[in-house]
Motif scaffolding. Structure first.
Motif, short mmCIF file in Angstrom:
data_model
loop_
_atom_site.label_atom_id
_atom_site.label_comp_id
_atom_site.label_asym_id
_atom_site.label_seq_id
_atom_site.Cartn_x
_atom_site.Cartn_y
_atom_site.Cartn_z
N GLN A 201 0.83 -1.21 0.00
CA GLN A 201 0.00 0.00 0.00
C GLN A 201 0.86 1.26 0.00
O GLN A 201 0.55 2.23 -0.71
CB GLN A 201 -0.93 0.00 1.21
CG GLN A 201 -1.96 1.12 1.20
CD GLN A 201 -2.93 1.03 0.04
OE1 GLN A 201 -3.55 0.00 -0.19
NE2 GLN A 201 -3.05 2.10 -0.73
N TRP A 224 -3.14 0.68 -11.39
CA TRP A 224 -4.52 0.31 -11.03
C TRP A 224 -4.68 -1.21 -11.06
O TRP A 224 -5.41 -1.77 -10.24
CB TRP A 224 -5.51 0.97 -11.98
CG TRP A 224 -5.80 2.41 -11.70
CD1 TRP A 224 -5.69 3.46 -12.57
CD2 TRP A 224 -6.26 2.98 -10.46
NE1 TRP A 224 -6.04 4.63 -11.95
CE2 TRP A 224 -6.40 4.36 -10.65
CE3 TRP A 224 -6.56 2.44 -9.21
CZ2 TRP A 224 -6.83 5.22 -9.64
CZ3 TRP A 224 -6.99 3.29 -8.19
CH2 TRP A 224 -7.13 4.67 -8.41
N SER A 228 -5.81 -3.33 -7.83
CA SER A 228 -6.96 -4.22 -7.85
C SER A 228 -6.62 -5.57 -7.23
O SER A 228 -7.39 -6.13 -6.43
CB SER A 228 -7.44 -4.40 -9.30
OG SER A 228 -8.56 -5.25 -9.35
N ALA A 231 -6.25 -5.24 -3.43
CA ALA A 231 -7.56 -5.20 -2.76
C ALA A 231 -8.23 -6.57 -2.76
O ALA A 231 -8.87 -6.97 -1.78
CB ALA A 231 -8.45 -4.17 -3.44
N ARG A 236 -11.26 -6.88 -0.19
CA ARG A 236 -11.96 -5.59 -0.32
C ARG A 236 -12.51 -5.55 -1.74
O ARG A 236 -11.96 -4.90 -2.62
CB ARG A 236 -10.99 -4.43 -0.05
CG ARG A 236 -10.48 -4.38 1.39
CD ARG A 236 -9.63 -3.14 1.66
NE ARG A 236 -8.31 -3.20 1.04
CZ ARG A 236 -7.91 -2.46 0.02
NH1 ARG A 236 -8.73 -1.58 -0.54
NH2 ARG A 236 -6.69 -2.59 -0.47
N HIS A 238 -15.17 -4.40 -3.39
CA HIS A 238 -15.63 -3.20 -4.11
C HIS A 238 -14.45 -2.30 -4.48
O HIS A 238 -14.46 -1.67 -5.54
CB HIS A 238 -16.66 -2.45 -3.26
CG HIS A 238 -17.96 -3.20 -3.12
ND1 HIS A 238 -18.80 -3.42 -4.19
CD2 HIS A 238 -18.53 -3.80 -2.05
CE1 HIS A 238 -19.86 -4.12 -3.79
NE2 HIS A 238 -19.71 -4.37 -2.49
N ASP A 239 -13.43 -2.26 -3.62
CA ASP A 239 -12.22 -1.51 -3.97
C ASP A 239 -11.51 -2.17 -5.15
O ASP A 239 -10.98 -1.48 -6.04
CB ASP A 239 -11.27 -1.45 -2.78
CG ASP A 239 -11.77 -0.54 -1.66
OD1 ASP A 239 -12.71 0.23 -1.92
OD2 ASP A 239 -11.23 -0.63 -0.55
N ALA A 242 -13.44 -1.24 -8.25
CA ALA A 242 -13.25 0.17 -8.62
C ALA A 242 -11.87 0.39 -9.24
O ALA A 242 -11.73 1.13 -10.22
CB ALA A 242 -13.43 1.06 -7.39
N ALA A 243 -10.85 -0.28 -8.69
CA ALA A 243 -9.50 -0.12 -9.24
C ALA A 243 -9.41 -0.72 -10.64
O ALA A 243 -8.80 -0.13 -11.54
CB ALA A 243 -8.49 -0.78 -8.31
#
Length: 423
Positions: A201, A224, A228, A231, A236, A238-239, A242-243
């Motif tokens: 991270q 990205w 992804s 995550a 995670r 939904h993260d 989104a990524a």
């Protein structure tokens, strides 16, 4: 944990392994105290990862003797208010940072002309770009982990150091920010591969900032994709989605079908992990059709070299496995392994484990064991760590559940027990 690229660079320059350094320091401790030291490669690993930021006094003394520089110059950070280093000459400090960060002679700072000014040009960036291509190849060949991560961070720091040493055009500065982002992205990937989310991270945050400063849609798309997967590892979902969607929206995906295919294949993987079967299959179909339309003769950056027909089949196999089409996953994985380039050792191990899992999911325990056993061989090209090691343990759990007490399971468990130290 931020890592210690300076110590990693000194180790790299000296050609020492973590165990080698521990042995040498133990001998120095013995000469100093009359009692042999008790350092192990674990201590060195903690220094390299940043878990230990300020070694004990005796350890610092022998480290300074070994490398001929202070603990601070080796990248260690004293606790606030304690044992602060004396002020350093900024020129000397910058020279040290350059020498340790470069790792190879090809990445040294440009010479200072007689007029006292320093000009940083595209040739300096090109030398760093060649080093980046070498790191990418090391990753393909399975030389990942802490060593790759710290080497990548050292190169990223060098790209930033070049910004500070002299004059450069706007084009060169953008290129250096791009390379700093690229190297930091490789460190991010190494941390994701090792399943070290906290380190990953931190690398992601820094790499995204650098990619933005470089104005590179292509590098942002790469990051990205890593974000992804990070995550996804942490569930995670939904993260992760989104990524993956952000990656596919990147401008480079609109201008180049090759990038759009990769981003779509990654998005299909996330959708399948979320149970979105119809959307996953539709997105995968788009990835395959887009791949067929891409111009394969166009020159692209080194990090994209992994994406080919073999990788597309591998990503498709993951989608098929997640939605329960294990026979199709197996067929795709056979194609992947047949097409995979010989030097792609890490991916070969990764997809071989997935093949064994696909066979196991169809009740073919004996065949699955035959597929997975070569990975336990001492002569295996790539040691299984991080993601691959987790998959192997997953395979072991499923196998014991499917056919407990059978001959092939007993053979597997015996070989796994023998190979645990190697893994």
């Amino acid at each position: 944990m931020t890592g210690n690229p300076h110590l990693a660079a000194r180790l790299e320059s000296a050609g020492l392994t973590q165990a080698d350094l521990a042995d040498r320091l133990n001998r120095r401790i013995g000469a100093l105290t009359g009692q042999p030291g008790k350092l192990t490669d674990r201590h060195v690993r903690n220094w390299l990862t940043g878990k230990t930021r300020w070694p004990q006094r005796r350890q610092r003394v022998v480290l300074e003797e070994e490398f001929g520089m202070t603990a601070e110059e080796l990248g260690f950070v004293p606790p606030a208010g304690r044992e602060r280093a004396l002020p350093e000459d900024p020129v000397r400090r910058r020279s040290f940072t350059t020498a340790t960060a470069s790792l190879t002679a090809a990445a040294l700072l440009p010479a200072t002309p007689s007029n006292g000014s320093t000009r940083v040009g595209m040739s300096d960036a090109d030398r760093l770009a060649r080093n980046f291509a070498d790191l990418v190849q090391d990753d393909h060949e399975g030389r990942t982990g802490i060593r790759l991560e710290t080497r990548a961070l050292a190169h990223a720091q060098h790209a930033l150091d070049l910004q500070a040493v002299g004059q450069a055009s706007t084009r060169v500065r953008h290129r250096l920010y791009y390379l700093a982002a690229a190297f930091t992205g490789t460190a991010l990937w190494a941390a994701v591969e090792a399943q070290e989310p906290q380190r990953a991270q931190k690398h992601l945050n820094k790499a995204m900032t650098l990619a933005g400063m470089a104005g590179s849609s292509e590098m942002q798309m790469r990051l990205w994709g890593h974000a992804s997967l990070l995550a996804l590892q942490q569930r995670r979902m939904h993260d992760a989605l989104a990524a993956a969607e952000a990656g596919r929206r990147a401008h480079v995906c609109r201008s180049d079908a090759f990038y759009r295919s990769l981003a779509s294949a990654r998005l299909a993987g996330i959708l399948s992990a979320m149970g979105e079967k119809t959307a996953a299959l539709r997105t995968l179909d788009h990835a395959e059709k887009t791949y067929d339309r891409a111009d394969m003769g166009e020159q692209r950056p080194a990090w994209m070299s992994f994406y080919d027909r073999a990788e597309l089949n591998g990503l498709a196999a993951l989608v098929m496995g997640r939605i329960g089409r294990h026979d199709e996953a197996e067929a795709r994985l056979h194609r992947t392994l047949a097409l995979l380039r010989p030097d792609f050792h890490r991916n070969r191990a990764y997809y071989t484990i997935h093949l064994a899992l696909a066979q196991l999911a169809q009740g073919e325990g004996d065949q699955a064991v035959n597929t997975a056993l070569p990975l336990l061989s001492r002569g295996s090209a790539t040691p299984l760590v991080g993601r691959s090691q987790s998959l192997l343990h997953q395979f072991d759990r499923h196998l014991r559940k499917l056919a407990p007490g059978t001959g092939f399971v007993i053979e597997w468990q015996d070989r796994l027990a023998e190979g645990e130290k190697e893994l």
